[in-house]
Design a protein around this motif. Structure first.
Motif, mmCIF file in Angstrom:
data_model
loop_
_atom_site.group_PDB
_atom_site.id
_atom_site.type_symbol
_atom_site.label_atom_id
_atom_site.label_comp_id
_atom_site.label_asym_id
_atom_site.label_seq_id
_atom_site.Cartn_x
_atom_site.Cartn_y
_atom_site.Cartn_z
ATOM 1 N N GLY A 203 0.790 -1.226 0.000
ATOM 2 C CA GLY A 203 0.000 0.000 0.000
ATOM 3 C C GLY A 203 0.816 1.266 0.000
ATOM 4 N N VAL A 204 2.135 1.162 0.195
ATOM 5 C CA VAL A 204 3.022 2.323 0.172
ATOM 6 C C VAL A 204 3.737 2.364 -1.171
ATOM 7 N N GLY A 205 3.821 3.550 -1.775
ATOM 8 C CA GLY A 205 4.543 3.673 -3.038
ATOM 9 C C GLY A 205 4.540 5.106 -3.539
ATOM 10 N N TYR A 206 5.433 5.379 -4.486
ATOM 11 C CA TYR A 206 5.624 6.728 -5.013
ATOM 12 C C TYR A 206 5.739 6.673 -6.531
ATOM 13 N N ARG A 207 5.401 7.826 -7.157
ATOM 14 C CA ARG A 207 5.406 7.847 -8.619
ATOM 15 C C ARG A 207 5.589 9.260 -9.147
ATOM 16 N N TYR A 208 6.203 9.369 -10.322
ATOM 17 C CA TYR A 208 6.103 10.549 -11.162
ATOM 18 C C TYR A 208 5.179 10.148 -12.296
ATOM 19 N N THR A 209 3.975 10.665 -12.276
ATOM 20 C CA THR A 209 2.993 10.318 -13.299
ATOM 21 C C THR A 209 3.160 11.259 -14.488
ATOM 22 N N GLY A 210 3.222 10.706 -15.683
ATOM 23 C CA GLY A 210 3.533 11.458 -16.887
ATOM 24 C C GLY A 210 4.923 11.099 -17.356
ATOM 25 N N VAL A 211 5.456 11.899 -18.265
ATOM 26 C CA VAL A 211 6.789 11.653 -18.804
ATOM 27 C C VAL A 211 7.770 12.554 -18.068
ATOM 28 N N ALA A 212 8.621 11.973 -17.261
ATOM 29 C CA ALA A 212 9.582 12.739 -16.468
ATOM 30 C C ALA A 212 10.663 13.329 -17.368
ATOM 31 N N SER A 213 11.112 14.517 -17.012
ATOM 32 C CA SER A 213 12.094 15.238 -17.823
ATOM 33 C C SER A 213 13.396 14.453 -17.958
ATOM 34 N N GLY A 214 13.799 14.212 -19.212
ATOM 35 C CA GLY A 214 15.082 13.578 -19.493
ATOM 36 C C GLY A 214 15.119 12.078 -19.368
ATOM 37 N N VAL A 215 14.055 11.466 -18.841
ATOM 38 C CA VAL A 215 14.037 10.011 -18.643
ATOM 39 C C VAL A 215 13.791 9.306 -19.974
ATOM 40 N N ALA A 216 14.443 8.188 -20.187
ATOM 41 C CA ALA A 216 14.426 7.491 -21.470
ATOM 42 C C ALA A 216 13.021 7.107 -21.910
#
Length: 502
Positions: free
Chosen positions: A174-187
């Motif tokens: 139940g614990v977790g983290y995210r960058y939702t969308g296209v992160a800058s510079g990530v492949a």
């Protein structure tokens, strides 16, 4: 009930989801990387970090710059002097950014301790230390069927780094983290990339998914090759496997790859308290997996060869999202402990990765990584069973509170006795249904609200008294079986009412 979920079938499948100048540049890059390795190899553990020697400095000098850098323990580039993470206080919802003791140094854990005193805090943001602001926050619900993620308890796991007390991120179901969308510079779409993380090799499981790295831009499994995240788990997805793990694996969606086309009996796993887990992928034909003890020694190369020949992985189809502690579709059933990690653009050199490992070792990480060691403690009852919350660390309002075999890694068996007399775990309090006072009223988990049904006082005879009702926490008829639902009853001094706060 607390039990491991099967990794067969849907669980992981859902988630577990200029030409003349060029040789000269390559030669110079290689020379620089060798120099970095030699410099790192003579580093010794200590309380300071030399400028220019941190992981993102090393990767950048080797031509593969960091595009994301996350840690709750230290700076990952020598110029960084901003916040590492944000905590949110349960008592009033106030927030505070936890920074560094000095530029390029270690986390100011005392700042967190002061802010969170006499209450609990959750980690609600992990800041990206690069200029790209690829910050991580608790993730949204995904197609795995799990709800939105919650932030980790900020004080669940304390260790030592550089001679300083620091906190890690304790991942429970139940614990977790995210960058939702296209992160800058990530492949994206087959571009090369690399990643490493320092995590626990003792607080691990086989469920999906304790990952860090590239994932879908939305929390949904969009097919093979749409993820490229490093994982450490006891998941033998492609048999046969050697030993019982945990293994460093690549979650490239719809499979946890230990090397080759999935199965790789040369991958013998890493089970030290602190593990450096490394993944790199050129996005077209090859990838590599490495693992090492973050406290000593070098990296072992578990795989350095071709990408899977299964459909969808040649080329890769990365989407550029970032996950920590979950799978791509927000499968968040697994557990783990995270301390630091970065993602880089390009395919890192072995020399750069070796230098990063030497820097990690120089930090001098120490402490237990598989037992919550904050202000919480266990509450043991009849037959030595633990007071536990049903639903495997994911309990919401109204979830039953019960007896269960004690498990040192179970977050919801570790309770904090607060200044107001309440007992809290996973962000909620031990509560009596309907704030009841009658014999037989069941106990449950509920938002902490200060009512009388949430007050508990340890008595000299070993019982836990609820003053409002004048009754004691009780196991019906003295039952001790796993799953026995607890209640309140007239205080009688029997074994059924002996509950010890550690």
């Amino acid at each position: 009930m607390r039990r491991e979920k099967s990794t067969a079938g849907g669980g992981l499948r859902r988630s577990a989801r200029r030409a003349l100048l060029r040789p000269l540049r390559h030669l110079l890059s290689a020379v620089a990387a060798i120099g970095l390795v030699l410099g790192a190899l003579i580093a010794l553990p200590g309380v300071s970090q030399a400028a220019g020697s941190l992981p993102c400095d090393i990767y950048g000098a080797a031509g593969t710059p960091c595009v994301a850098a996350h840690s709750t323990t230290r700076a990952l580039l020598s110029s960084y002097n901003g916040p590492l993470y944000q905590v949110t206080r349960a008592s009033d919802g106030a927030r505070a950014d936890i920074g560094l003791l000095s530029a390029g140094g270690y986390a100011n854990a005392a700042q967190q301790d002061t802010f969170c005193q006499n209450t609990t805090c959750r980690i609600t943001k992990v800041y990206d230390q690069t200029s790209r602001h690829n910050d991580l926050t608790p993730g949204p619900a995904g197609t795995s069927g799990m709800g939105a993620d919650r932030g980790a308890d900020a004080s669940e796991i304390a260790v030592t780094a550089g001679g300083h007390k620091v906190y890690g991120i304790w991942i429970s179901p139940g614990v977790g983290y995210r960058y939702t969308g296209v992160a800058s510079g990530v492949a994206v779409d087959g571009q090369p990339e690399g990643a490493y993380m320092v995590a626990s090799g003792t607080h691990v499981g086989s469920d999906c998914c304790f990952d860090y790295g590239n994932a879908e831009s939305t929390p949904a499994d969009t097919g093979n090759g749409h993820m490229d995240a490093v994982s450490i788990a006891t998941t033998c997805y492609f048999a046969p496997c050697t030993g019982s793990g945990p293994w460093i694996e690549a979650d490239m969606e719809n499979g946890m790859f230990q090397g080759d086309n999935g199965s790789n009996t040369a991958n013998r796993g890493n089970n030290s308290p602190f593990v450096t887990a490394v993944l790199k992928n050129d996005g077209q034909t090859k990838y590599a997996l490495k693992g090492g003890n973050s406290q000593s020694g070098a990296l072992s190369t578990w795989w350095d060869g071709g990408l899977p020949t299964r459909a969808g992985y040649r080329p890769m189809h990365q989407e550029g999202g970032i996950i920590l502690g979950t799978g791509g579709d927000n499968s968040n059933w697994n557990r783990g402990t995270f301390f630091e990690g970065v993602m880089v653009a390009g395919y890192p050199t072995d020399a750069a990765e070796n230098a990063v490992q030497s820097n990690v070792v120089s930090v001098g990480y120490s402490g237990e990584t598989d037992v919550p060691n904050g202000p919480q403690g266990t509450v043991t009852g009849p037959d030595g069973k633990c007071v536990d919350v049903a639903a495997d660390d994911t309990g919401t309002n109204g979830t039953a509170v019960q007896l269960w075999d004690c498990q040192n890694w179970a977050e919801d068996q570790h309770w904090q006795h607060n200044a107001d007399g309440s007992l809290s775990t996973i962000g909620r309090c031990l509560d009596i249904e309907g704030n009841g006072t009658a014999n037989g009223a069941k106990v449950e988990l509920w938002d902490c609200n200060g009512v009388g049904g949430q007050k508990w006082v340890q008595q000299a005879d070993g019982s836990l008294l609820n003053p409002q009702s004048g009754r004691c926490l009780d196991s019906p008829s003295g039952a001790t079986a796993n799953g026995t639902r607890l209640q309140i009853w007239d205080c009688n001094g029997s074994a059924a009412q002996k509950f010890k706060l550690s």
